[in-house]
Design an enzyme around this catalytic site. Structure first.
Site, short mmCIF file in Angstrom:
data_model
loop_
_atom_site.label_atom_id
_atom_site.label_comp_id
_atom_site.label_asym_id
_atom_site.label_seq_id
_atom_site.Cartn_x
_atom_site.Cartn_y
_atom_site.Cartn_z
N LYS A 1 0.86 -1.19 0.00
CA LYS A 1 0.00 0.00 0.00
C LYS A 1 0.89 1.23 0.00
O LYS A 1 1.74 1.40 0.87
CB LYS A 1 -0.90 -0.01 1.23
N ARG B 1 -10.75 10.04 2.19
CA ARG B 1 -10.62 10.67 3.51
C ARG B 1 -11.76 11.66 3.74
O ARG B 1 -12.20 11.85 4.88
CB ARG B 1 -9.22 11.31 3.64
N GLU C 1 7.38 -6.74 1.00
CA GLU C 1 6.16 -6.60 1.82
C GLU C 1 5.23 -7.80 1.61
O GLU C 1 4.70 -8.37 2.56
CB GLU C 1 5.40 -5.33 1.45
N LYS D 1 -2.34 -1.46 -3.73
CA LYS D 1 -3.18 -0.26 -3.65
C LYS D 1 -2.33 0.98 -3.72
O LYS D 1 -1.31 1.03 -3.02
CB LYS D 1 -3.93 -0.33 -2.32
C1 PBG Z 1 -7.31 3.52 5.65
C2 PBG Z 1 -7.70 3.30 4.25
C3 PBG Z 1 -7.53 4.23 3.22
C4 PBG Z 1 -8.15 3.69 2.10
C5 PBG Z 1 -8.64 2.42 2.46
N1 PBG Z 1 -8.33 2.19 3.79
C6 PBG Z 1 -6.97 5.60 3.22
C7 PBG Z 1 -5.65 5.90 3.74
O1 PBG Z 1 -4.78 5.04 3.90
O2 PBG Z 1 -5.45 7.07 4.05
C8 PBG Z 1 -8.27 4.39 0.78
C9 PBG Z 1 -9.34 3.94 -0.12
C10 PBG Z 1 -9.67 4.88 -1.22
O3 PBG Z 1 -9.02 5.92 -1.43
O4 PBG Z 1 -10.63 4.57 -1.94
N2 PBG Z 1 -6.46 2.79 6.31
#
Ligand code: PBG
Length: 330
Positions: free
Chosen positions: A200, A210, A239, A254
């Protein structure tokens, strides 16, 4: 490689007509590939549209079953749940994540009762619950690894107890997959799957998400001490290897579209189901361009999703899941 030369070979022949193009198609998107992320909110009444994600809503629990009805009738296999926690339930330690009656757990119980065959994916990270917006807890301003992992394990067990089928840790702490696996097993949840957000990245494309869960304004600083540098690919393999060794059943990359090279590398290296998350900013880009008349919405949506399959994904978390499933069943 066979040496094929023109004019004996004309690659355009296999593109001549629709029937032939269908016969030689190498990849295919199906409804079985789709995981639909949904946002849930406290209160009652009509769903609120997320301003930066047109067509995506925050749904209250009294409307949740109705909100999911179409996805269920289209046979979408899984939902990923994200709570918009009210500010008054947030604190520095993300305590609300451990409440057995928090929004996420109540939503899971409703959905398991109404739609027992839909798999529920539970995001494990503290950002929906912390007043500082980080995925873990702060010690002297740093997101503390081990202290965060302890809470994440308890969060995962809390979700499993509420009926979450697939625990999806998105926090990027070191060692959390092994700790969560052990915690689930100790509590008897030996068949609860773990889909690790293994690679990620610290990405600008999470902005609209957010807003959706209300963690954006709160976030102090950035997440670069735990999420990956977009410059790195080898590190993603490290990872993923560690998460697999610690017990991940499925791994995820992601964001999605800017990281399809990572999907391909992971798929080639490991015998594992690989998923990708087409994140909020990717959705927003396509929808915004389509709303301006600059892109054909449905064609861009389907092409982007097919790209994930071509790269090697077993499935895709996408806000387009319902729209795509409708197209596929038409
Ligand atoms: C949080 C999380 C995030 C997303 C999924 N789980 C945001 C972040 O890491 O700040 C993002 C998903 C999206 O942007 O659609 N842990």
């Amino acid at each position: 490689m066979i040496n094929r030369t023109f004019p004996a070979t004309r690659l355009r022949r296999n593109r001549h007509d629709d029937a032939t193009r269908r016969l030689v198609a190498e990849n295919k998107l199906s409804v079985d590939d789709l995981i639909w992320p949904i946002f849930i909110r406290e209160g009652t009444g009509a769903a609120e549209e997320v301003a930066s994600m047109p067509g995506v809503f925050r749904t209250a629990l009294d409307g949740l079953a109705r909100h999911v009805e179409e996805a269920a009738s289209l046979n979408i296999p899984a939902l990923a749940l994200f709570p918009a926690t009210p500010r008054e339930h947030k604190d520095a330690e993300g305590t609300e994540a451990l409440n057995p009656d928090n929004l996420m757990c109540r939503a899971a119980r409703i959905l398991k009762k109404e739609y027992p065959h839909i798999a529920l994916v539970g995001d494990v990270a503290l950002d929906p619950y912390t007043d500082h917006g980080h995925d873990g807890v702060l010690r002297d301003g740093y997101v503390h690894n081990e202290d965060s992992v302890k809470i994440l394990v308890a969060q995962a067990v809390n979700q499993a107890a509420a009926g979450i089928d697939i625990i999806a840790p998105s926090d990027m702490m070191d060692g959390r997959i092994g700790a969560i696996r052990a915690g689930l097993d100790e509590s008897g949840f030996i068949n609860t799957r773990i889909m690790s957000y293994a690679a990620k990245y610290a990405s600008a494309f999470y902005g609209p998400f957010r807003d959706a869960i209300g963690s954006g304004g709160a976030l102090k600083g950035d997440k670069k001490t735990y999420q990956m540098n977009p410059a790195n690919a080898e590190e993603a393999l490290a990872e993923v290897a560690m998460d697999i060794a610690e017990g991940a059943d499925m791994v995820m990359v992601k964001p999605g579209m800017p990281y399809l090279d990572i999907v391909r590398l992971v798929k080639q290296r490991f015998e594992m189901p690989v998923f990708a998350y087409q994140v909020s900013g990717e959705y927003a880009m396509i929808v915004a361009a389509a709303r301006n008349g600059w892109l054909d919405h449905d064609r861009a949506m389907m092409e982007s999703l097919l790209g994930f399959k071509r790269a090697g994904c077993s499935g895709i978390l996408t806000y387009f899941a319902v729209g795509a499933a409708k197209r596929l069943s038409a």
